[in-house]
Design a protein around this motif. Structure first.
Motif, PDB file in Angstrom:
ATOM      1  N   VAL A  32       1.208  -1.407   0.348  1.00 51.16           N
ATOM      2  CA  VAL A  32      -0.324   0.498   0.297  1.00 51.16           C
ATOM      3  C   VAL A  32       0.499   0.911  -0.323  1.00 51.16           C
ATOM      4  CG1 VAL A  32      -1.702   1.747   1.554  1.00 51.16           C
ATOM      5  CG2 VAL A  32      -2.278  -1.429   0.950  1.00 51.16           C
ATOM      6  N   ALA A  33       1.762   1.342   1.098  1.00 51.15           N
ATOM      7  CA  ALA A  33       2.600   2.453   0.894  1.00 51.15           C
ATOM      8  C   ALA A  33       3.353   2.536  -0.282  1.00 51.15           C
ATOM      9  CB  ALA A  33       3.846   2.859   2.402  1.00 51.15           C
ATOM     10  N   THR A  34       4.042   1.547  -0.962  1.00 49.09           N
ATOM     11  CA  THR A  34       4.576   1.778  -2.400  1.00 49.09           C
ATOM     12  C   THR A  34       3.923   2.394  -3.488  1.00 49.09           C
ATOM     13  OG1 THR A  34       6.352  -0.252  -2.151  1.00 49.09           O
ATOM     14  CG2 THR A  34       6.508   0.718  -3.633  1.00 49.09           C
ATOM     15  N   ALA A  35       2.543   1.645  -3.950  1.00 50.97           N
ATOM     16  CA  ALA A  35       1.928   1.847  -4.316  1.00 50.97           C
ATOM     17  C   ALA A  35       1.402   3.498  -4.460  1.00 50.97           C
ATOM     18  CB  ALA A  35       0.341   1.104  -4.148  1.00 50.97           C
ATOM     19  N   ARG A  36       1.074   4.220  -3.329  1.00 51.92           N
ATOM     20  CA  ARG A  36       1.003   5.122  -3.096  1.00 51.92           C
ATOM     21  C   ARG A  36       2.162   6.271  -3.223  1.00 51.92           C
ATOM     22  NH1 ARG A  36      -2.074   4.945   3.027  1.00 51.92           N
ATOM     23  NH2 ARG A  36      -4.782   4.220   2.062  1.00 51.92           N
ATOM     24  N   ARG A  37       2.970   5.663  -2.508  1.00 52.42           N
ATOM     25  CA  ARG A  37       4.525   7.104  -3.257  1.00 52.42           C
ATOM     26  C   ARG A  37       4.625   6.850  -4.637  1.00 52.42           C
ATOM     27  NH1 ARG A  37       6.826  11.473  -2.125  1.00 52.42           N
ATOM     28  NH2 ARG A  37       8.801  11.113  -2.761  1.00 52.42           N
ATOM     29  N   THR A  38       4.349   5.721  -5.512  1.00 50.27           N
ATOM     30  CA  THR A  38       5.045   5.430  -6.937  1.00 50.27           C
ATOM     31  C   THR A  38       3.262   6.654  -8.101  1.00 50.27           C
ATOM     32  OG1 THR A  38       5.037   3.124  -6.602  1.00 50.27           O
ATOM     33  CG2 THR A  38       4.456   4.058  -8.710  1.00 50.27           C
ATOM     34  N   ARG A  39       2.159   6.596  -7.003  1.00 48.50           N
ATOM     35  CA  ARG A  39       1.486   7.786  -7.765  1.00 48.50           C
ATOM     36  C   ARG A  39       1.993   8.894  -7.330  1.00 48.50           C
ATOM     37  NH1 ARG A  39      -3.007   6.794  -4.990  1.00 48.50           N
ATOM     38  NH2 ARG A  39      -2.971   4.297  -5.569  1.00 48.50           N
ATOM     39  N   ILE A  71      15.639  10.998  -2.681  1.00 49.10           N
ATOM     40  CA  ILE A  71      16.867   9.887  -2.098  1.00 49.10           C
ATOM     41  C   ILE A  71      17.810  10.558  -3.654  1.00 49.10           C
ATOM     42  CG2 ILE A  71      16.777   8.119  -1.431  1.00 49.10           C
ATOM     43  CD1 ILE A  71      15.412   6.633  -3.799  1.00 49.10           C
ATOM     44  N   ASP A  72      18.860  10.366  -2.996  1.00 47.62           N
ATOM     45  CA  ASP A  72      19.769  11.509  -4.303  1.00 47.62           C
ATOM     46  C   ASP A  72      19.742  10.436  -5.462  1.00 47.62           C
ATOM     47  OD1 ASP A  72      20.506  13.563  -2.437  1.00 47.62           O
ATOM     48  OD2 ASP A  72      22.101  12.496  -1.447  1.00 47.62           O
ATOM     49  N   ALA A  73      20.590   9.192  -5.452  1.00 52.21           N
ATOM     50  CA  ALA A  73      20.437   8.747  -7.111  1.00 52.21           C
ATOM     51  C   ALA A  73      20.289   6.662  -6.187  1.00 52.21           C
ATOM     52  CB  ALA A  73      22.506   8.490  -6.752  1.00 52.21           C
ATOM     53  N   PRO A  74      18.917   7.296  -6.941  1.00 48.73           N
ATOM     54  CA  PRO A  74      18.180   5.974  -7.497  1.00 48.73           C
ATOM     55  C   PRO A  74      18.918   5.030  -7.919  1.00 48.73           C
ATOM     56  CG  PRO A  74      17.608   7.358  -7.893  1.00 48.73           C
ATOM     57  CD  PRO A  74      17.746   8.221  -7.578  1.00 48.73           C
ATOM     58  N   LYS A  75      18.828   3.975  -7.675  1.00 51.51           N
ATOM     59  CA  LYS A  75      19.539   2.710  -8.173  1.00 51.51           C
ATOM     60  C   LYS A  75      18.665   2.243 -10.051  1.00 51.51           C
ATOM     61  CE  LYS A  75      22.675  -0.048  -5.177  1.00 51.51           C
ATOM     62  NZ  LYS A  75      23.170  -0.630  -4.529  1.00 51.51           N
ATOM     63  N   SER A  76      17.646   2.450  -8.663  1.00 53.44           N
ATOM     64  CA  SER A  76      16.492   1.388 -10.425  1.00 53.44           C
ATOM     65  C   SER A  76      16.283   3.037 -10.604  1.00 53.44           C
ATOM     66  CB  SER A  76      14.972   2.028  -9.518  1.00 53.44           C
ATOM     67  OG  SER A  76      13.913   1.290  -9.953  1.00 53.44           O
ATOM     68  N   LYS A  77      15.745   2.679 -12.077  1.00 54.77           N
ATOM     69  CA  LYS A  77      14.838   4.093 -13.274  1.00 54.77           C
ATOM     70  C   LYS A  77      13.302   4.178 -13.325  1.00 54.77           C
ATOM     71  CE  LYS A  77      18.831   4.208 -15.857  1.00 54.77           C
ATOM     72  NZ  LYS A  77      20.029   4.414 -14.730  1.00 54.77           N
ATOM     73  N   LYS A  78      12.951   3.138 -12.584  1.00 54.61           N
ATOM     74  CA  LYS A  78      11.357   2.681 -12.733  1.00 54.61           C
ATOM     75  C   LYS A  78      10.657   3.483 -11.714  1.00 54.61           C
ATOM     76  CE  LYS A  78      11.311  -0.684 -15.289  1.00 54.61           C
ATOM     77  NZ  LYS A  78      10.726  -2.592 -15.331  1.00 54.61           N
ATOM     78  N   TYR A  79       9.628   3.960 -10.704  1.00 56.17           N
ATOM     79  CA  TYR A  79       9.265   4.595  -9.577  1.00 56.17           C
ATOM     80  C   TYR A  79       8.716   3.933  -8.844  1.00 56.17           C
ATOM     81  CZ  TYR A  79       7.984   8.181 -13.010  1.00 56.17           C
ATOM     82  OH  TYR A  79       7.687   9.546 -13.290  1.00 56.17           O
ATOM     83  N   VAL A  80       8.519   2.640  -9.563  1.00 60.09           N
ATOM     84  CA  VAL A  80       8.642   1.745  -7.848  1.00 60.09           C
ATOM     85  C   VAL A  80       9.555   1.697  -7.387  1.00 60.09           C
ATOM     86  CG1 VAL A  80       7.858  -1.018  -7.529  1.00 60.09           C
ATOM     87  CG2 VAL A  80       6.095   0.757  -9.061  1.00 60.09           C
ATOM     88  N   GLY A  81      11.044   0.836  -8.104  1.00 62.59           N
ATOM     89  CA  GLY A  81      11.335   0.948  -7.448  1.00 62.59           C
ATOM     90  C   GLY A  81      12.169   2.188  -6.674  1.00 62.59           C
ATOM     91  N   MET A  82      12.160   3.352  -7.235  1.00 58.74           N
ATOM     92  CA  MET A  82      12.374   4.112  -5.968  1.00 58.74           C
ATOM     93  C   MET A  82      11.917   4.118  -4.455  1.00 58.74           C
ATOM     94  SD  MET A  82      12.791   7.976  -9.660  1.00 58.74           S
ATOM     95  CE  MET A  82      13.145   7.000 -11.504  1.00 58.74           C
ATOM     96  N   ALA A  83      10.637   4.251  -4.731  1.00 59.91           N
ATOM     97  CA  ALA A  83       9.824   4.349  -3.989  1.00 59.91           C
ATOM     98  C   ALA A  83      10.267   3.248  -2.872  1.00 59.91           C
ATOM     99  CB  ALA A  83       8.259   3.399  -3.933  1.00 59.91           C
ATOM    100  N   LEU A  84      10.583   2.229  -3.459  1.00 60.62           N
ATOM    101  CA  LEU A  84      11.085   1.207  -2.080  1.00 60.62           C
ATOM    102  C   LEU A  84      12.247   1.142  -2.072  1.00 60.62           C
ATOM    103  CD1 LEU A  84       9.986  -2.509  -4.545  1.00 60.62           C
ATOM    104  CD2 LEU A  84       9.356  -1.201  -2.213  1.00 60.62           C
ATOM    105  N   GLU A  85      13.005   2.314  -2.710  1.00 57.97           N
ATOM    106  CA  GLU A  85      14.459   2.860  -2.066  1.00 57.97           C
ATOM    107  C   GLU A  85      14.596   3.803  -1.041  1.00 57.97           C
ATOM    108  OE1 GLU A  85      17.436   3.936  -5.353  1.00 57.97           O
ATOM    109  OE2 GLU A  85      16.646   1.943  -5.969  1.00 57.97           O
ATOM    110  N   GLU A  86      13.345   4.195  -1.458  1.00 52.88           N
ATOM    111  CA  GLU A  86      12.758   5.489  -0.434  1.00 52.88           C
ATOM    112  C   GLU A  86      12.075   5.235   1.331  1.00 52.88           C
ATOM    113  OE1 GLU A  86      11.847   9.016  -2.902  1.00 52.88           O
ATOM    114  OE2 GLU A  86      10.027   8.033  -1.761  1.00 52.88           O
ATOM    115  N   ILE A  87      11.617   4.127   0.675  1.00 48.43           N
ATOM    116  CA  ILE A  87      11.221   3.714   1.863  1.00 48.43           C
ATOM    117  C   ILE A  87      12.275   2.296   3.130  1.00 48.43           C
ATOM    118  CG2 ILE A  87       9.863   1.210   3.191  1.00 48.43           C
ATOM    119  CD1 ILE A  87       7.967   2.012   1.086  1.00 48.43           C
TER     120      ILE A  87
END
Length: 64
Positions: free
Chosen positions: A21-28, A38-54
């Motif tokens: 739920v948290a990842t879906a909300r943050r992705t949106r 975050i400064d330099a995410p490893k992922s280029k996709k929104y879902v991956g970026m949201a997971l990295e933030e968590i």
């Protein structure tokens, strides 16, 4: 391979459902133009970026 791993993410949240739920909300929010916490995410996709933030504790989940 998923970064961060599910095992590491589950140390940050109560359950898999809370994580989804948290990842879906943050992705949106990110898709709608919200600023990345975050400064330099490893992922280029929104879902991956949201997971990295968590994982990096930039996004704090509250129990309601």
């Amino acid at each position: 391979m998923l970064y961060p791993s599910i095992d590491k993410l589950l140390e940050k949240v109560d359950s898999k459902y809370s994580l989804v739920v948290a990842t879906a909300r943050r992705t949106r929010d990110l898709k709608n133009g919200d600023t990345l916490l975050i400064d330099a995410p490893k992922s280029k996709k929104y879902v991956g970026m949201a997971l990295e933030e968590i994982f990096s504790d930039r996004l704090i989940l509250e129990n309601k």
